[in-house]
Design a protein around this motif. Structure first.
Motif, mmCIF file in Angstrom:
data_model
loop_
_atom_site.group_PDB
_atom_site.id
_atom_site.type_symbol
_atom_site.label_atom_id
_atom_site.label_comp_id
_atom_site.label_asym_id
_atom_site.label_seq_id
_atom_site.Cartn_x
_atom_site.Cartn_y
_atom_site.Cartn_z
ATOM 1 N N SER A 166 -22.769 12.138 21.788
ATOM 2 C CA SER A 166 -23.314 13.455 22.117
ATOM 3 C C SER A 166 -23.194 14.482 21.002
ATOM 4 O O SER A 166 -24.021 15.395 20.897
ATOM 5 C CB SER A 166 -22.615 13.999 23.363
ATOM 6 O OG SER A 166 -21.268 14.379 23.064
ATOM 7 N N GLY A 167 -22.157 14.361 20.184
ATOM 8 C CA GLY A 167 -21.899 15.397 19.189
ATOM 9 C C GLY A 167 -21.210 16.616 19.770
ATOM 10 O O GLY A 167 -20.983 17.604 19.064
ATOM 11 N N MET A 168 -20.876 16.582 21.058
ATOM 12 C CA MET A 168 -20.173 17.695 21.699
ATOM 13 C C MET A 168 -18.694 17.668 21.320
ATOM 14 O O MET A 168 -18.167 16.644 20.893
ATOM 15 C CB MET A 168 -20.315 17.615 23.224
ATOM 16 C CG MET A 168 -21.737 17.719 23.731
ATOM 17 S SD MET A 168 -22.400 19.386 23.551
ATOM 18 C CE MET A 168 -24.020 19.200 24.311
ATOM 19 N N THR B 12 -15.747 20.462 27.425
ATOM 20 C CA THR B 12 -16.913 19.610 27.667
ATOM 21 C C THR B 12 -16.762 18.900 29.014
ATOM 22 O O THR B 12 -15.683 18.416 29.355
ATOM 23 C CB THR B 12 -17.040 18.583 26.530
ATOM 24 O OG1 THR B 12 -17.184 19.271 25.290
ATOM 25 C CG2 THR B 12 -18.233 17.670 26.743
ATOM 26 N N PRO C 120 -25.772 24.367 26.608
ATOM 27 C CA PRO C 120 -26.238 23.158 25.926
ATOM 28 C C PRO C 120 -25.709 21.878 26.576
ATOM 29 O O PRO C 120 -24.607 21.859 27.130
ATOM 30 C CB PRO C 120 -25.665 23.308 24.509
ATOM 31 C CG PRO C 120 -25.340 24.757 24.360
ATOM 32 C CD PRO C 120 -24.944 25.209 25.735
ATOM 33 N N ALA D 127 -26.132 17.220 26.216
ATOM 34 C CA ALA D 127 -26.749 16.009 25.692
ATOM 35 C C ALA D 127 -27.018 15.087 26.871
ATOM 36 O O ALA D 127 -26.176 14.934 27.757
ATOM 37 C CB ALA D 127 -25.832 15.328 24.685
ATOM 38 N N CYS E 235 -27.730 11.304 27.737
ATOM 39 C CA CYS E 235 -27.685 9.936 27.209
ATOM 40 C C CYS E 235 -28.206 8.977 28.274
ATOM 41 O O CYS E 235 -27.825 9.080 29.445
ATOM 42 C CB CYS E 235 -26.254 9.547 26.835
ATOM 43 S SG CYS E 235 -25.535 10.527 25.510
ATOM 44 N N GLU F 68 -31.072 6.191 24.230
ATOM 45 C CA GLU F 68 -31.594 7.479 23.766
ATOM 46 C C GLU F 68 -30.581 8.580 24.055
ATOM 47 O O GLU F 68 -29.952 8.609 25.114
ATOM 48 C CB GLU F 68 -32.908 7.784 24.496
ATOM 49 C CG GLU F 68 -33.533 9.117 24.109
ATOM 50 C CD GLU F 68 -34.787 9.410 24.915
ATOM 51 O OE1 GLU F 68 -35.697 10.044 24.363
ATOM 52 O OE2 GLU F 68 -34.850 9.021 26.102
ATOM 53 N N THR F 69 -30.425 9.489 23.091
ATOM 54 C CA THR F 69 -29.630 10.695 23.292
ATOM 55 C C THR F 69 -30.506 11.888 22.941
ATOM 56 O O THR F 69 -31.020 11.977 21.824
ATOM 57 C CB THR F 69 -28.371 10.697 22.412
ATOM 58 O OG1 THR F 69 -27.556 9.575 22.758
ATOM 59 C CG2 THR F 69 -27.560 11.980 22.613
ATOM 60 N N ALA F 70 -30.706 12.781 23.904
ATOM 61 C CA ALA F 70 -31.553 13.954 23.685
ATOM 62 C C ALA F 70 -30.735 15.212 23.942
ATOM 63 O O ALA F 70 -29.890 15.239 24.846
ATOM 64 C CB ALA F 70 -32.757 13.916 24.624
ATOM 65 N N HIS F 71 -30.986 16.246 23.151
ATOM 66 C CA HIS F 71 -30.247 17.502 23.281
ATOM 67 C C HIS F 71 -31.158 18.594 23.843
ATOM 68 O O HIS F 71 -32.286 18.779 23.377
ATOM 69 C CB HIS F 71 -29.672 17.921 21.929
ATOM 70 C CG HIS F 71 -28.566 17.030 21.455
ATOM 71 N ND1 HIS F 71 -28.813 15.845 20.791
ATOM 72 C CD2 HIS F 71 -27.211 17.127 21.567
ATOM 73 C CE1 HIS F 71 -27.657 15.262 20.511
ATOM 74 N NE2 HIS F 71 -26.676 16.012 20.972
ATOM 75 N N GLU G 261 -21.797 21.172 27.353
ATOM 76 C CA GLU G 261 -20.871 21.989 26.567
ATOM 77 C C GLU G 261 -20.102 22.949 27.464
ATOM 78 O O GLU G 261 -20.623 23.442 28.470
ATOM 79 C CB GLU G 261 -21.661 22.777 25.519
ATOM 80 C CG GLU G 261 -20.813 23.549 24.527
ATOM 81 C CD GLU G 261 -21.670 24.208 23.458
ATOM 82 O OE1 GLU G 261 -21.855 25.438 23.526
ATOM 83 O OE2 GLU G 261 -22.170 23.482 22.569
#
Length: 281
Positions: free
Chosen positions: A123-125, A156, A182, A184, A186, A195-198, A222
């Protein structure tokens, strides 16, 4: 001598995501308890494992827990697997684990795939602190408690969701925490169409109104901005009449000086402003 319960993590999509230790254990135990035997058979056939299977799921766990504990007490070894991922995480396996500890049976976990950790990493979170909520409860009171925590949580938060409920869940989360939060999304983790979409929660809710949801989803949201939460709380206090605010603390046994300090902190203003405003009344 009692046997051992082995909690065996299995792939969440890609059949190669399984450890050598789990494969050896699945071959060596006396029996494998599976949430969905039809799903587990595919894995066992792929690796040519012939160990007997029994079902253990949400709808038979009450009676099956007693049966499996007795088999373990009689000296058999048992591997517990879920449909995908790590057992006892958001599935009935936790009941069997507790029962085994209560009966003095040894329990060990064989780590491996987990959708929670896989999605969080993708996720990058912020991952230093996170809350895993699993699927939103269907029971109204419990659901409201979960959403209440989520709305004000600064860490998170991770949810699971099935495709047929995704739209409704995104709408509820956006309404609860604000459409600008925000997240993500997944889907199909470790599979061909991973797929991972933000998005923001509002954008995601709008997107899935127009697009069909396919696959199993993990939502990583987030945390709330602590400063924004503080401002919201201060706004609520500022809308309360000042004298009423003071009386609230005085009725709790505070002296006037401490009550003014508490009121000033609630409202986010210097204590002298509270003093001046009270004098002016």
């Amino acid at each position: 001598m009692a046997g051992t319960l082995y909690l065996c993590a299995t792939p969440i999509g890609n059949l190669e995501d399984i450890t050598l230790r789990v494969l050896r254990t699945l071959r060596e135990v006396d029996v494998i308890a599976a949430e969905d035997t039809r799903q587990t058979v595919k894995l066992l056939n792929h690796y040519e494992i012939k160990t007997p299977l029994v079902s253990y799921h949400e709808h038979n766990k009450r009676e099956k827990t007693k049966v499996l504990v007795k088999r373990l007490l009689d000296g058999e070894s048992l591997a517990l697997v879920t449909d995908a991922g790590t057992p006892a995480i958001s599935d009935p396996g936790e009941d069997l684990v507790r029962a085994c500890y209560g009966a003095g049976i040894e329990v060990t976990s064989l780590p491996g795939a987990s959708a929670v950790i896989t999605a969080l990493a993708l996720s990058g979170m912020i991952a230093r602190r996170f809350t895993f909520e699993g699927f939103l409860p269907t029971e109204k009171k419990e659901r409201e408690e979960v959403l209440g925590r989520f709305a004000v949580s600064t860490c998170t938060t991770i949810f699971y969701e099935a495709p047929h409920r995704l739209r409704q869940t995104l709408q509820v989360l956006a309404k609860t925490a604000g459409s600008g939060r925000p997240l993500a999304v997944c889907r199909e983790l470790t599979k061909r169409h991973e797929e991972t979409a933000h998005f923001t929660l509002g954008e995601a809710a709008a997107y899935y109104e127009e697009h069909e949801a396919k696959g199993e989803f993990v939502l990583i949201v987030e945390g709330a901005d602590p400063n924004e939460l503080l401002q919201e709380r201060q706004k609520v206090w500022q809308e309360m009449p000042l004298q009423q605010h003071m009386e609230m603390y005085l009725s709790e046994g505070m002296d006037k000086k401490d009550a003014m300090k508490a009121v000033a902190k609630d409202r986010g203003v210097p204590k002298r402003e509270i003093y001046a405003a009270l004098l002016a009344q």
